[in-house]
Design a protein around this motif. Structure first.
Motif, PDB file in Angstrom:
ATOM      1  N   GLU A 152       0.856  -1.175   0.000  1.00 30.76           N
ATOM      2  CA  GLU A 152       0.000   0.000   0.000  1.00 30.76           C
ATOM      3  C   GLU A 152       0.894   1.227   0.000  1.00 30.76           C
ATOM      4  N   THR A 153       0.338   2.353  -0.408  1.00 26.56           N
ATOM      5  CA  THR A 153       1.097   3.607  -0.396  1.00 26.56           C
ATOM      6  C   THR A 153       0.290   4.663   0.336  1.00 26.56           C
ATOM      7  N   CYS A 174       6.390  13.047   1.481  1.00 24.40           N
ATOM      8  CA  CYS A 174       6.916  11.928   0.699  1.00 24.40           C
ATOM      9  C   CYS A 174       5.949  10.754   0.713  1.00 24.40           C
ATOM     10  N   VAL A 175       6.173   9.813  -0.191  1.00 26.01           N
ATOM     11  CA  VAL A 175       5.369   8.598  -0.288  1.00 26.01           C
ATOM     12  C   VAL A 175       6.039   7.505   0.525  1.00 26.01           C
ATOM     13  N   ILE A 176       5.211   6.764   1.257  1.00 26.89           N
ATOM     14  CA  ILE A 176       5.654   5.590   1.976  1.00 26.89           C
ATOM     15  C   ILE A 176       5.068   4.383   1.255  1.00 26.89           C
ATOM     16  N   VAL A 177       5.915   3.408   0.929  1.00 31.24           N
ATOM     17  CA  VAL A 177       5.473   2.165   0.318  1.00 31.24           C
ATOM     18  C   VAL A 177       5.616   1.117   1.408  1.00 31.24           C
ATOM     19  N   ALA A 178       4.479   0.517   1.815  1.00 30.69           N
ATOM     20  CA  ALA A 178       4.497  -0.389   2.959  1.00 30.69           C
ATOM     21  C   ALA A 178       3.892  -1.748   2.561  1.00 30.69           C
ATOM     22  N   PRO A 179       4.442  -2.817   3.148  1.00 31.09           N
ATOM     23  CA  PRO A 179       3.836  -4.134   2.909  1.00 31.09           C
ATOM     24  C   PRO A 179       2.460  -4.178   3.583  1.00 31.09           C
ATOM     25  N   LEU A 180       1.503  -4.821   2.922  1.00 28.81           N
ATOM     26  CA  LEU A 180       0.204  -4.977   3.529  1.00 28.81           C
ATOM     27  C   LEU A 180       0.294  -5.994   4.655  1.00 28.81           C
ATOM     28  N   LEU A 181      -0.364  -5.708   5.730  1.00 30.03           N
ATOM     29  CA  LEU A 181      -0.390  -6.644   6.854  1.00 30.03           C
ATOM     30  C   LEU A 181      -1.317  -7.786   6.492  1.00 30.03           C
ATOM     31  N   THR A 182      -0.861  -9.003   6.724  1.00 28.53           N
ATOM     32  CA  THR A 182      -1.691 -10.177   6.425  1.00 28.53           C
ATOM     33  C   THR A 182      -2.212 -10.748   7.732  1.00 28.53           C
ATOM     34  N   ALA A 183      -3.494 -11.025   7.766  1.00 29.98           N
ATOM     35  CA  ALA A 183      -4.116 -11.519   8.997  1.00 29.98           C
ATOM     36  C   ALA A 183      -4.046 -13.027   9.074  1.00 29.98           C
TER      37      ALA A 183
END
Length: 153
Positions: free
Chosen positions: A133-134, A144-153
Motif C-alpha cells: 500500500e502507499t 513523501c510517499v511511503i510504500v508499505a507491505p500490507l499486513l496479512t491476517a
C-alpha cells in the motif's frame, strides 16, 4: 491578454522562453480535460530547474494566467524537452524498487520528498500492485510517499 486559456498559456511560455533567452519553440495543444504546453530546444535545464521546481512553478503560473477570471477550468501541464515523461519513468522505477524492498524486508520504505503531482504518479502506479500500500507523510515541501507491505491476517 488573449481570451482563450490555451492562447494565454502560449503567451506565458513564449514570454518565459524569451526572458530566459532560450533558443526554443513553444507549442500548445488542448483537449477536453487538459491544456499541454511544450517547450522544445537545446539547453533547457534552466527552465526545468532542480528536480523540476522551475518548470512546476511555470506550470502553476500558466494555470493561473490561463484561467484568471474564468470559472470553467481544466488541468494545465507544461513540459520541456520531454522532461515530464523521463521523470515519470524514473518515479515508476523507484516505486517498483521500493515495493520490492518493502516486500523483501517486510518494512515500509520512504521515498524522497516530491511534489503532489509526482506523488500521484507513484500512488497510481502502485495501486494495483499486490501486497503493498502507499500513503503520503510529512508536510510540504518535505512530503513523501511511503510504500508499505500490507499486513496479512
Amino acid at each position: 491578454m488573449p481570451e482563450q486559456p490555451a492562447e494565454r498559456v502560449r503567451l506565458v511560455l513564449e514570454r518565459v522562453a524569451d526572458a530566459l533567452d532560450l533558443d526554443a519553440t513553444v507549442s500548445v495543444s488542448e483537449d477536453d480535460e487538459t491544456i499541454v504546453g511544450n517547450i522544445d530546444g537545446e539547453e533547457l535545464g534552466l527552465l526545468i530547474g532542480r528536480r523540476g521546481q522551475t518548470i512546476d512553478a511555470v506550470q502553476l503560473l500558466c494555470f493561473q494566467a490561463a484561467f484568471q477570471g474564468i470559472a470553467d477550468r481544466k488541468r494545465v501541464v507544461v513540459d520541456a524537452a520531454g522532461y515530464r515523461e523521463r521523470r515519470r519513468e524514473q518515479l515508476v522505477g523507484r516505486a517498483d524498487r521500493a515495493a520490492e524492498d518493502a516486500l523483501r524486508t517486510d518494512k515500509p520504505v520512504e521515498l524522497e520528498p516530491m511534489s503532489s503531482q509526482e506523488r500521484r504518479i507513484v500512488h497510481d502506479h502502485l495501486k494495483e500492485r499486490q501486497g503493498v500500500e502507499t500513503y503520503s507523510e510529512g508536510d510540504e515541501p518535505h512530503r513523501c510517499v511511503i510504500v508499505a507491505p500490507l499486513l496479512t491476517a
